[in-house]
Design a protein around this motif. Sequence first.
Motif, PDB file in Angstrom:
ATOM      1  N   UNK A 157       0.837  -1.200   0.000  1.00 23.58           N
ATOM      2  CA  UNK A 157       0.000   0.000   0.000  1.00 23.58           C
ATOM      3  C   UNK A 157       0.871   1.248   0.000  1.00 23.58           C
ATOM      4  N   UNK A 158       0.382   2.281  -0.674  1.00 24.29           N
ATOM      5  CA  UNK A 158       1.108   3.540  -0.835  1.00 24.29           C
ATOM      6  C   UNK A 158       0.612   4.566   0.171  1.00 24.29           C
ATOM      7  N   UNK A 159       1.524   5.470   0.595  1.00 23.19           N
ATOM      8  CA  UNK A 159       1.139   6.526   1.522  1.00 23.19           C
ATOM      9  C   UNK A 159       1.899   7.804   1.236  1.00 23.19           C
ATOM     10  N   UNK A 160       1.288   8.953   1.522  1.00 26.02           N
ATOM     11  CA  UNK A 160       1.937  10.249   1.347  1.00 26.02           C
ATOM     12  C   UNK A 160       1.712  11.096   2.590  1.00 26.02           C
ATOM     13  N   UNK A 161       2.552  12.123   2.772  1.00 28.96           N
ATOM     14  CA  UNK A 161       2.397  13.003   3.915  1.00 28.96           C
ATOM     15  C   UNK A 161       3.411  14.129   3.890  1.00 28.96           C
ATOM     16  N   UNK A 162       3.249  15.088   4.796  1.00 25.71           N
ATOM     17  CA  UNK A 162       4.147  16.238   4.866  1.00 25.71           C
ATOM     18  C   UNK A 162       5.489  15.887   5.487  1.00 25.71           C
ATOM     19  N   UNK A 163       5.608  14.676   6.062  1.00 22.44           N
ATOM     20  CA  UNK A 163       6.866  14.172   6.614  1.00 22.44           C
ATOM     21  C   UNK A 163       6.920  12.677   6.365  1.00 22.44           C
ATOM     22  N   UNK A 164       8.091  12.088   6.587  1.00 16.39           N
ATOM     23  CA  UNK A 164       8.216  10.626   6.426  1.00 16.39           C
ATOM     24  C   UNK A 164       7.275   9.897   7.378  1.00 16.39           C
ATOM     25  N   UNK A 165       7.178  10.396   8.611  1.00 14.45           N
ATOM     26  CA  UNK A 165       6.291   9.773   9.593  1.00 14.45           C
ATOM     27  C   UNK A 165       4.836   9.829   9.163  1.00 14.45           C
ATOM     28  N   UNK A 166       4.429  10.979   8.613  1.00 19.08           N
ATOM     29  CA  UNK A 166       3.043  11.096   8.128  1.00 19.08           C
ATOM     30  C   UNK A 166       2.775  10.167   6.953  1.00 19.08           C
ATOM     31  N   UNK A 167       3.796  10.001   6.075  1.00 17.70           N
ATOM     32  CA  UNK A 167       3.641   9.096   4.934  1.00 17.70           C
ATOM     33  C   UNK A 167       3.488   7.660   5.415  1.00 17.70           C
ATOM     34  N   UNK A 168       4.256   7.273   6.443  1.00 18.02           N
ATOM     35  CA  UNK A 168       4.137   5.923   7.006  1.00 18.02           C
ATOM     36  C   UNK A 168       2.739   5.720   7.590  1.00 18.02           C
ATOM     37  N   UNK A 169       2.259   6.739   8.302  1.00 18.61           N
ATOM     38  CA  UNK A 169       0.936   6.619   8.936  1.00 18.61           C
ATOM     39  C   UNK A 169      -0.161   6.501   7.884  1.00 18.61           C
ATOM     40  N   UNK A 170      -0.007   7.235   6.775  1.00 20.27           N
ATOM     41  CA  UNK A 170      -0.997   7.168   5.695  1.00 20.27           C
ATOM     42  C   UNK A 170      -0.970   5.805   5.017  1.00 20.27           C
TER      43      UNK A 170
END
Length: 313
Positions: free
Chosen positions: A284-297
């Motif tokens: 599954x793919x994720x994006x975010x304003x930081x690496x941590x946010x991308x992981x959470x997404x």
Amino acid sequence: MSMERFPAAPKRSSDKANSINELAATNPSKTPIQLLHEFGIKTSNPPVYTCEKAEGQAHNPSFTFRVTIGEISCLGEGPSKKVAKHKAADAALNVIRGDANVNLPAAEPIAKDVTKPPANQIQGNPIGSLQELAVQKGWRLPEYFVSQEAGPPHKREFTMSCRVESFVETGSGTSKKVAKKIAAEKLLAKLKSIPADNINISLKKPIGNNPGCTWDSLKNSSGEKINLLKRSALSIPNTDYVKMLTEVAEEQDFRISYMDIEELSVNGQYQCLAELSTNPVTVCHGTGLSCGNAHNDAAHNALQYLKIMAGRK
């Protein structure tokens, strides 16, 4: 009749301009940075670059660099560090070509340098070689994650960890890509240095004909976490989906690997992939304003998928 000797005339601006033009003529494709560097080496006065400013948002950054060579000091601004350095170098070259009062020492004979690769440059492709070794040995694929970020915005230092089963190595560099390669190279060297018979890796493989975590096993599971997931709306703000996914994975006996993507998304956000060792494998793919946010997404998207598959009739 005696002849009086006069000291040699100082190097004129036109001579410096000719020197720059000669360097440019040898290779028209040279960038301003390369030209200024060669001119600096030739005059025993190499240029020094410093980052004056780094501002803006992740999708629209702005950098200002200063280059100093002798008494010349010029600024350059651009949307990347490379562009800003190029503009600063180009401004310095223009000053050298046109300013008769520039105080640069005359060229002196110097020993011919033997070009060496930068300290951070890794030969070959250790990341690919490590992955090939893992596949060949039947191990889980290497996992990479950021261990530490330090330093000011214009001079960041990244530490990446690389893990293959129970073996872990770290690497540090001025970018995540460099740090990742160094970590992979160190772990590859460690694994190759250990005799094959002495590598004790306990793989968590399915026993007998048990295929591991499947969609059928999820649907029929009586586990608390998977049943809670089936009832969850997955829409509560500020939820730690990484933790929730980890709890489900521990209960249902599968592993999670987060892989950061170097390139930003089209809207300037960080990206990552979450790989679940289910049967079949889930990515599954994720994006975010930081690496941590991308992981959470990515974890949120993975949970959404598991919820759908586990609730199918």
